[in-house]
Design a protein around this motif. Structure first.
Motif, PDB file in Angstrom:
ATOM      1  N   ILE A  69       0.856  -1.110   0.046  1.00 59.15           N
ATOM      2  CA  ILE A  69       0.040  -0.079  -0.239  1.00 59.15           C
ATOM      3  C   ILE A  69       0.886   1.313  -0.162  1.00 59.15           C
ATOM      4  CG2 ILE A  69      -0.399   0.014   2.780  1.00 59.15           C
ATOM      5  CD1 ILE A  69      -3.164   1.193   2.160  1.00 59.15           C
ATOM      6  N   SER A  70       0.651   2.276  -0.825  1.00 53.85           N
ATOM      7  CA  SER A  70       1.202   3.325  -0.858  1.00 53.85           C
ATOM      8  C   SER A  70       0.122   4.660  -0.989  1.00 53.85           C
ATOM      9  CB  SER A  70       2.131   3.620  -1.890  1.00 53.85           C
ATOM     10  OG  SER A  70       1.636   3.290  -3.159  1.00 53.85           O
ATOM     11  N   LYS A  71       0.793   5.694  -0.479  1.00 60.56           N
ATOM     12  CA  LYS A  71      -0.078   6.974  -0.597  1.00 60.56           C
ATOM     13  C   LYS A  71       0.494   8.043  -1.203  1.00 60.56           C
ATOM     14  CE  LYS A  71       0.747   8.713   3.941  1.00 60.56           C
ATOM     15  NZ  LYS A  71       1.377   9.910   3.603  1.00 60.56           N
ATOM     16  N   ASP A  72      -0.202   9.185  -1.891  1.00 60.21           N
ATOM     17  CA  ASP A  72       0.378  10.339  -2.236  1.00 60.21           C
ATOM     18  C   ASP A  72      -0.566  11.279  -1.366  1.00 60.21           C
ATOM     19  OD1 ASP A  72       0.568  13.059  -3.267  1.00 60.21           O
ATOM     20  OD2 ASP A  72       0.704  12.299  -5.264  1.00 60.21           O
ATOM     21  N   GLY A  73      -0.220  11.780  -0.224  1.00 60.16           N
ATOM     22  CA  GLY A  73      -1.055  12.644   0.504  1.00 60.16           C
ATOM     23  C   GLY A  73      -1.474  13.964  -0.092  1.00 60.16           C
ATOM     24  N   ALA A  74      -0.720  14.489  -0.725  1.00 55.20           N
ATOM     25  CA  ALA A  74      -1.051  15.844  -1.241  1.00 55.20           C
ATOM     26  C   ALA A  74      -2.088  15.727  -2.331  1.00 55.20           C
ATOM     27  CB  ALA A  74       0.145  16.570  -2.158  1.00 55.20           C
ATOM     28  N   LYS A  75      -2.488  14.341  -2.847  1.00 51.09           N
ATOM     29  CA  LYS A  75      -3.510  14.153  -3.702  1.00 51.09           C
ATOM     30  C   LYS A  75      -4.483  13.338  -3.153  1.00 51.09           C
ATOM     31  CE  LYS A  75      -0.600  14.666  -7.608  1.00 51.09           C
ATOM     32  NZ  LYS A  75      -0.162  13.719  -8.792  1.00 51.09           N
ATOM     33  N   ASN A  76      -4.498  13.047  -1.710  1.00 49.35           N
ATOM     34  CA  ASN A  76      -5.527  12.172  -1.133  1.00 49.35           C
ATOM     35  C   ASN A  76      -5.590  10.782  -2.136  1.00 49.35           C
ATOM     36  OD1 ASN A  76      -5.765  13.335   1.164  1.00 49.35           O
ATOM     37  ND2 ASN A  76      -7.233  14.997   0.105  1.00 49.35           N
ATOM     38  N   THR A  77      -4.776  10.016  -2.518  1.00 54.74           N
ATOM     39  CA  THR A  77      -4.913   9.045  -3.270  1.00 54.74           C
ATOM     40  C   THR A  77      -4.059   7.872  -2.538  1.00 54.74           C
ATOM     41  OG1 THR A  77      -2.863   9.432  -4.697  1.00 54.74           O
ATOM     42  CG2 THR A  77      -4.959  10.327  -5.435  1.00 54.74           C
ATOM     43  N   VAL A  78      -4.403   6.596  -2.744  1.00 57.28           N
ATOM     44  CA  VAL A  78      -3.807   5.586  -2.186  1.00 57.28           C
ATOM     45  C   VAL A  78      -3.892   4.238  -3.130  1.00 57.28           C
ATOM     46  CG1 VAL A  78      -5.919   4.533  -0.990  1.00 57.28           C
ATOM     47  CG2 VAL A  78      -3.594   3.930  -0.084  1.00 57.28           C
ATOM     48  N   SER A  79      -3.044   3.504  -3.332  1.00 62.57           N
ATOM     49  CA  SER A  79      -2.843   2.640  -4.266  1.00 62.57           C
ATOM     50  C   SER A  79      -2.591   1.231  -3.588  1.00 62.57           C
ATOM     51  CB  SER A  79      -1.528   2.793  -5.293  1.00 62.57           C
ATOM     52  OG  SER A  79      -1.833   4.039  -6.128  1.00 62.57           O
TER      53      SER A  79
END
Length: 125
Positions: A69-79
């Motif tokens: 699991i990973s995230k891009d906090g600035a974009k509120n996305t998680v993969s």
């Protein structure tokens, strides 16, 4: 109003890889955790993986070492990167968002207030 949307499901053969994505929009608080759960017909909605704002990652034993699991906090996305998929991984995968989720409850579906509609993952030869 928080809106959660998943994408990336599909039909793959055993041993293949798949990547799911989730976008959360609306009033996401700064201390939100994001997670993936999955549900098969006749079974409970089970925890798969979660990530907190500080980057802490948590996994179900059944997927540890295969899923990331990973995230891009600035974009509120998680993969969710899923490798070496098995037939028992087949399920509808749901993305969830929760505010102020404490560490001891991060695997509990009731800790999460906002859910996507789910995306189907089928692993079959």
């Amino acid at each position: 109003q928080v809106h959660v949307a998943e994408s990336g499901g599909g039909l793959v053969q055993p041993g293949a890889s798949l990547r799911l994505s989730c976008l959360a929009s609306g009033g996401i608080s700064s201390n939100s955790a994001m997670a993936w759960f999955r549900e098969s017909p006749g079974k409970d909605r089970d925890f798969v993986a979660a990530i907190r704002r500080n980057g802490d990652q948590h996994y179900a034993d059944s997927v540890r070492g295969r899923f990331t699991i990973s995230k891009d906090g600035a974009k509120n996305t998680v993969s969710l990167a899923m490798n070496n998929l098995k037939p028992e991984d087949s399920a509808v995968y749901f993305c969830a968002v929760g505010s102020g989720v404490i560490l001891s409850a991060i695997r509990n579906k009731f800790s999460y207030s906002y859910w996507g509609q789910g995306t189907q993952v089928t692993v079959s030869s």
